[in-house]
Design an enzyme around this catalytic site. Sequence first.
Site, PDB file in Angstrom:
ATOM      1  N   LYS A   8     -65.149 -15.586  28.612  1.00 46.24           N
ATOM      2  CA  LYS A   8     -65.430 -16.038  29.979  1.00 46.24           C
ATOM      3  C   LYS A   8     -64.949 -17.471  30.144  1.00 46.24           C
ATOM      4  CE  LYS A   8     -69.084 -18.926  28.964  1.00 46.24           C
ATOM      5  NZ  LYS A   8     -69.057 -20.399  29.158  1.00 46.24           N
ATOM      6  N   ASP A 133     -76.200 -16.517  27.175  1.00 48.56           N
ATOM      7  CA  ASP A 133     -74.978 -16.046  27.833  1.00 48.56           C
ATOM      8  C   ASP A 133     -74.749 -14.552  27.671  1.00 48.56           C
ATOM      9  OD1 ASP A 133     -74.478 -18.627  28.587  1.00 48.56           O
ATOM     10  OD2 ASP A 133     -72.783 -18.945  27.241  1.00 48.56           O
TER      11      ASP A 133
END
Length: 288
Positions: A8, A133
């Site tokens: 990401k 996350d």
Amino acid sequence: MLIKSCAKINIFLDVYKLQKTGYHSLRSIFALTDLHDEIYLETCTGSGISVESPNCELPEDNLLVKAYNTFYKHAMGVKNRYNFKIIKKIPIGGGLGGGSSNAAAVLKIMNRIEKTGYSSRTLERIGAEIGSDVPFFIRGGIQKVFGRGEILCPIKSNIDIYPVLTFPQDNVLTPAAYRFIDQKNLCIDTKARHDKFRSSVNAIKNGNREHLLNSLYNTFEEAVFEISPSIKSVKERIIAIGGENTLMSGSGSTLVTYCKTESESRNIAEILRKEGLNSLSVRLFNDN
């Protein structure tokens, strides 16, 4: 069996409050990319997990092992034995969430092959026990992110931005970056930063690329650039060759240059490679 474990980027990252628990509150925009680690899975006899990492040394308590153990804590079944071989392409300490992505990939594949039938929301709750996350990598797409990183809200958009990732040689330890933010009193909630976040979200929703590029922000940049001046120097080199819309991802050290066309992103990546920098053009996965 091959599993792709994607990286990401942080299009926006504001660390604005230190909680009494010692954790920091943030508001951010995460976006999934097509840069990925390759995880090969084999079923073995017995129970337990082994992890091979031929091109990168992983700690014994790596997040693949933690994900395996956390999954079975919830599944309450007899542990089957698996061997994971991982080819790391996502840099460790690059601010791209490689370890969390690996953990999410393990949860998703275990859910499938063990036929536990957990929903995505259940997997997100399990993932939050592993790392803040991890829920994002269960969900993917482009997400507004709050709390410690575990509170997600999708952003629907067809915005066209073409990132170039550049990997400086220096890695950044996240705890050190957070300590510096606290020491320098950078962890503050200001109206200007809050407005910039809203502008970024609205720009993505409306597909307004120019507005988005004017709203890029990362609290960590000031901290990391003082801790590792070489990373700041790399950003200055990128800007000098035309990559003016460049922002550090996460707590570093990866630098993301946002280009307006795919051909521009490929050209900038090629120029940076010729200058001796490790750079590549990637695409976003916006599947919300």
